[in-house]
Write an enzyme that holds these catalytic residues in place. Structure first.
Site, PDB file in Angstrom:
ATOM      1  N   ARG A 238     -15.081 -62.066 -28.821  1.00 48.73           N
ATOM      2  CA  ARG A 238     -14.989 -61.228 -30.243  1.00 48.73           C
ATOM      3  C   ARG A 238     -13.589 -60.706 -30.104  1.00 48.73           C
ATOM      4  O   ARG A 238     -13.017 -60.276 -29.201  1.00 48.73           O
ATOM      5  CB  ARG A 238     -16.295 -60.092 -30.070  1.00 48.73           C
ATOM      6  N   GLU A 267     -11.935 -59.522 -38.713  1.00 52.29           N
ATOM      7  CA  GLU A 267     -12.278 -60.766 -39.427  1.00 52.29           C
ATOM      8  C   GLU A 267     -12.555 -60.318 -40.927  1.00 52.29           C
ATOM      9  O   GLU A 267     -13.533 -59.392 -40.920  1.00 52.29           O
ATOM     10  CB  GLU A 267     -13.419 -61.369 -38.673  1.00 52.29           C
ATOM     11  N   HIS A 285     -13.710 -68.830 -36.505  1.00 52.63           N
ATOM     12  CA  HIS A 285     -14.903 -68.158 -35.794  1.00 52.63           C
ATOM     13  C   HIS A 285     -15.965 -69.453 -36.146  1.00 52.63           C
ATOM     14  O   HIS A 285     -17.017 -69.189 -36.687  1.00 52.63           O
ATOM     15  CB  HIS A 285     -15.465 -66.972 -36.485  1.00 52.63           C
TER      16      HIS A 285
HETATM   17  P1  NAP Z   1     -23.392 -63.685 -21.565  1.00 47.79           P
HETATM   18  O1  NAP Z   1     -24.413 -64.886 -20.938  1.00 47.79           O
HETATM   19  O2  NAP Z   1     -24.212 -62.204 -21.566  1.00 47.79           O
HETATM   20  O3  NAP Z   1     -22.133 -63.523 -20.842  1.00 47.79           O
HETATM   21  C1  NAP Z   1     -21.219 -62.438 -20.756  1.00 47.79           C
HETATM   22  C2  NAP Z   1     -20.647 -62.255 -19.429  1.00 47.79           C
HETATM   23  O4  NAP Z   1     -19.770 -61.203 -19.478  1.00 47.79           O
HETATM   24  C3  NAP Z   1     -21.807 -61.853 -18.362  1.00 47.79           C
HETATM   25  O5  NAP Z   1     -21.446 -62.900 -17.077  1.00 47.79           O
HETATM   26  C4  NAP Z   1     -21.220 -60.633 -18.121  1.00 47.79           C
HETATM   27  O6  NAP Z   1     -21.481 -60.284 -16.792  1.00 47.79           O
HETATM   28  C5  NAP Z   1     -19.858 -60.330 -18.391  1.00 47.79           C
HETATM   29  N1  NAP Z   1     -19.393 -59.026 -18.684  1.00 47.79           N
HETATM   30  C6  NAP Z   1     -19.846 -57.972 -19.318  1.00 47.79           C
HETATM   31  N2  NAP Z   1     -19.442 -56.881 -19.183  1.00 47.79           N
HETATM   32  C7  NAP Z   1     -17.968 -57.201 -18.797  1.00 47.79           C
HETATM   33  C8  NAP Z   1     -17.101 -56.816 -18.172  1.00 47.79           C
HETATM   34  N3  NAP Z   1     -16.776 -55.365 -18.590  1.00 47.79           N
HETATM   35  N4  NAP Z   1     -16.078 -57.492 -17.573  1.00 47.79           N
HETATM   36  C9  NAP Z   1     -15.995 -58.723 -17.123  1.00 47.79           C
HETATM   37  N5  NAP Z   1     -17.282 -59.554 -17.463  1.00 47.79           N
HETATM   38  C10 NAP Z   1     -18.272 -58.813 -18.087  1.00 47.79           C
HETATM   39  O7  NAP Z   1     -23.200 -63.934 -22.972  1.00 47.79           O
HETATM   40  P2  NAP Z   1     -22.766 -65.466 -23.676  1.00 47.79           P
HETATM   41  O8  NAP Z   1     -23.876 -65.980 -24.192  1.00 47.79           O
HETATM   42  O9  NAP Z   1     -21.814 -66.086 -22.461  1.00 47.79           O
HETATM   43  O10 NAP Z   1     -21.944 -64.976 -24.780  1.00 47.79           O
HETATM   44  C11 NAP Z   1     -20.732 -64.361 -24.399  1.00 47.79           C
HETATM   45  C12 NAP Z   1     -20.173 -63.866 -26.007  1.00 47.79           C
HETATM   46  O11 NAP Z   1     -19.559 -64.925 -26.564  1.00 47.79           O
HETATM   47  C13 NAP Z   1     -21.037 -63.223 -26.875  1.00 47.79           C
HETATM   48  O12 NAP Z   1     -21.212 -61.789 -26.483  1.00 47.79           O
HETATM   49  C14 NAP Z   1     -20.589 -63.441 -28.145  1.00 47.79           C
HETATM   50  O13 NAP Z   1     -19.873 -62.210 -28.752  1.00 47.79           O
HETATM   51  C15 NAP Z   1     -19.542 -64.497 -28.200  1.00 47.79           C
HETATM   52  N6  NAP Z   1     -19.808 -65.851 -28.677  1.00 47.79           N
HETATM   53  C16 NAP Z   1     -18.786 -66.217 -29.717  1.00 47.79           C
HETATM   54  C17 NAP Z   1     -19.076 -67.419 -30.408  1.00 47.79           C
HETATM   55  C18 NAP Z   1     -18.086 -67.843 -31.526  1.00 47.79           C
HETATM   56  O14 NAP Z   1     -18.586 -68.328 -32.540  1.00 47.79           O
HETATM   57  N7  NAP Z   1     -16.739 -67.708 -31.252  1.00 47.79           N
HETATM   58  C19 NAP Z   1     -20.178 -68.053 -30.209  1.00 47.79           C
HETATM   59  C20 NAP Z   1     -21.302 -67.485 -29.282  1.00 47.79           C
HETATM   60  C21 NAP Z   1     -20.843 -66.330 -28.617  1.00 47.79           C
HETATM   61  P3  NAP Z   1     -22.948 -60.444 -16.015  1.00 47.79           P
HETATM   62  O15 NAP Z   1     -23.075 -61.767 -15.912  1.00 47.79           O
HETATM   63  O16 NAP Z   1     -22.734 -59.740 -14.505  1.00 47.79           O
HETATM   64  O17 NAP Z   1     -23.853 -59.295 -16.903  1.00 47.79           O
END
Ligand code: NAP
Length: 324
Positions: A238, A267, A285
């Site tokens: 994001r 955005e 995006h």
């Molecule tokens: P996820 O599985 O929840 O992964 C997020 C990771 O971030 C987890 O490993 C979490 O740690 C870690 N985290 C949380 N707070 C943190 C911090 N302060 N410092 C370092 N690491 C931290 O989510 P995901 O499915 O991979 O998705 C991640 C993000 O990608 C979404 O939130 C979304 O905003 C974005 N996204 C963007 C698109 C796009 O179109 N560009 C598409 C899909 C997703 P833990 O594992 O220890 O909880």
């Protein structure tokens, strides 16, 4: 009486058809973000609403929709929804994890390669008729194979990027997350590190942490100064995780070498100067934008909405604590 569902933007039919089997479906406009007024007008009298990251579902919006029982976002990120306010009101909130992991990870790898190998600059030169033939020292990029990749937020998507990079490009992996990832350490020889150490050591840094109060501007001027002048930063999570004006300054003065972005602070607007820089690749995006992925997301989002509207826990629920 049939329930009414409001879907803020047209989605793949496969998801809409599921909603139509149960209730009436109202669909918002195809282009541009809906204003607060448009969201409230569209969702008036609706039991459930399907939203995208382009709409802000704030307390003020919820105040005007007292009948709402279900919100389903057509995304894994849910920072655009005031979830604690939904929880307080007993509104079930669903999201679409996993089905978009591979597509978004592919896009992060695409950005890494595109910036490193100056793909967009080259494409532009060829299209504009400025190419005069093979040159020994034109378009020298940086190699990716064997370089260190820092993953900030090694969850589903970050973990998949790490696996692609370690397996396909022999990249040593440093990662950060709130909790250790023993599988990633075992499978990719990945090493958990503090953000500061990742920024100092990595040749490429890819951001995958969710947007929260804690991660807002987690990459600002101080953090950019820690990076190597040859380093490349990529963000497919994001926009507000990065302080965009600080990033532009760092790219201009050579603090870092380049960056690839799929997401932005405000955005679809870009911070002034970003689009003028040669060493950036800017995408609109599109992390999850493949037909296969978006169709799976549409089905999942519809199933979440139908369950929550029926008073049941959505299969992928962001606030499961509201259900007994
Ligand atoms: P996820 O599985 O929840 O992964 C997020 C990771 O971030 C987890 O490993 C979490 O740690 C870690 N985290 C949380 N707070 C943190 C911090 N302060 N410092 C370092 N690491 C931290 O989510 P995901 O499915 O991979 O998705 C991640 C993000 O990608 C979404 O939130 C979304 O905003 C974005 N996204 C963007 C698109 C796009 O179109 N560009 C598409 C899909 C997703 P833990 O594992 O220890 O909880």
């Amino acid at each position: 009486m049939k329930p009414i569902f409001f879907v803020t933007k047209p989605l793949p039919d496969i998801g809409i058809d599921r909603l139509r089997r149960v209730g009436e479906v109202r669909i918002g406009k195809a282009q541009g973000s809906l204003s607060e007024k448009e969201i409230v007008a569209g969702a008036a009298d609706c039991l459930g609403m399907m939203v995208t990251p382009a709409e802000q579902i704030t307390k003020r919006v919820l105040d005007q929709l007292p009948q709402l029982k279900a919100i389903s976002t057509y995304s894994v990120g849910f920072n655009h929804i005031d979830v604690s306010e939904c929880t307080r009101r007993g509104i079930g909130v669903g999201n679409t994890p996993d089905v978009l992991t591979a597509a978004t990870a592919e896009l992060a790898i695409t950005l890494i390669l595109s910036v490193a190998r100056r793909v967009i600059e080259g494409d532009r030169m060829v299209r504009e008729g400025r190419w005069r033939g093979w040159e020994p020292v034109d378009f020298l990029g940086v190699p990716v194979v064997g370089k260190t990749l820092g993953i900030v937020g090694a969850g589903r998507i970050g973990g998949r990027v790490a696996r692609m990079a370690a397996g396909g490009f022999d990249m040593p992996i440093l990662y950060s997350a709130r909790t250790a990832k023993p599988d990633l350490e075992r499978d990719c020889n990945a090493r958990r590190a503090e953000l500061e150490d990742i920024l100092k050591q990595a040749d490429f840094v890819s951001i995958h942490a969710p947007l929260t109060d804690e991660t807002h501007h987690m990459i600002g001027e101080t953090q950019l100064q820690m990076m190597q002048p040859t380093a490349i930063l990529v963000n497919t999570s994001r926009g507000p995780l990065i302080d965009e004006p600080a990033l532009i300054k760092a790219l201009k003065d050579g603090t870092i070498a380049g960056c690839g972005l799929d997401v932005y602070e405000k955005e679809p607007d870009l911070a002034p100067g970003l689009a003028d820089l040669p060493n950036v690749v800017l995408l609109p995006h599109i992390g999850s934008a493949t037909m296969e992925t978006r169709s799976k997301m549409a089905i999942m989002a519809a199933e979440n909405l139908l369950a929550a509207a029926d008073g049941k826990k959505p299969p992928h629920c962001v606030n499961p604590e509201i259900y007994p």
